[in-house]
Every structure is written in C-alpha cells, then in structure tokens.
Design a protein around this motif. Structure first.
Motif: not given
Length: 153
Positions: A12-27
């Motif tokens: 699950t964490k890997h999916w998020f790392e792939k989907a949003v590698p550099n999360p911002q406040t909006k993410n």
C-alpha cells in the motif's frame, strides 16, 4: 529481511510512493478528505438497533462526508510539527482497530487489503503512471479492475 514490497501494508505504501513520489500540502488534504469519505462509507453500512444509535450514525455520516469534500476541495488543515507523533499514533491505531473490527466479524482484512492493492495498481495508465482528478486524487483509468472482496468477507 522482507522488503516493504513483500508485505501487504508495504505494498500500500509502495503504491502511494509510485503515485505521489513528492507529496505536497494539496496531496495531504486530498488524501485526508478521501480518508474521511472512506469512514463515511463504512458508517453507511451500519444498521442501527435503536433510534439514538441511528441518529448518531446519521450525524457521523453527514459530518464525515462533508469534511471529506471540504478537505479535497479546499484543504484548510495541517499538522503542526509538535503534533506529528500523535497524528501518526492515531493513524496507526486506526489501522490496528480497523483490522480488529474486520477480524471480529470473521473477515480477512489482510487478504482484502491485498485485493484492494491489486485493484489500486490497476488504476495506473498503460505507462504505469497515475491519473489524477482536479483535486489531485488518483482516479480509475481504462485499465482499472475493481477489487473482488467476496472471498474475504
């Protein structure tokens, strides 16, 4: 040693790392909004045994849906540095209590999460990239295959 890609929560964490590698406040605020929407979906499946519980369910359902939509659309929250540890503790406790709640109903939350992970990875486009809506939420693309949770309930 098992890599995070070999375990259910790690996937699950890997999916998020792939989907949003550099999360911002909006993410963050979008994901938090989606989290509250999922809580509302769970609440909607409850059947009250009396009017007082029924009213509390309705109130919680309405509040979680509304908060989820606000957070996705406009954000407006953050976690102060001094509260990050408590925030993570609450998130971890939600994972534990959610797992326990499914267990108490004879469900297999690990198998279910593996199936949801499979479905989430199918959201990516033909190049393996996520597709986002206007709120920066990953949406279902043409390759999406809905998870089948039947074997896990």
């Amino acid at each position: 040693m098992m890599s995070h890609k070999d375990d259910t929560l790690g996937m699950t964490k890997h999916w998020f790392e792939k989907a949003v590698p550099n999360p911002q406040t909006k993410n963050f605020t979008t994901q938090l909004g989606v989290h509250f929407e999922e809580i509302a979906e769970m609440i909607a499946e409850l059947t009250p045994e009396n009017d007082e519980v029924g009213q509390a369910i309705l109130d919680a359902l309405t509040a979680n849906k509304h908060l989820g939509e606000l957070l996705k659309r406009q954000g407006g929250v953050h976690v102060l540095d001094k509260h990050r540890k408590n925030f993570l503790d609450a998130i971890c406790d939600q994972i534990v209590t959610g797992t326990g709640t499914a267990h108490m109903l004879g469900m297999d939350p690990v198998g279910g999460l593996n199936e949801v992970n499979r479905g989430n990875f199918s959201k990516f486009d033909e190049n393996g990239d996520p597709i986002f809506d206007e709120n920066m939420k990953v949406i279902k693309g043409l390759n999406y295959v809905k998870p089948d949770l039947t074997p896990f309930v």
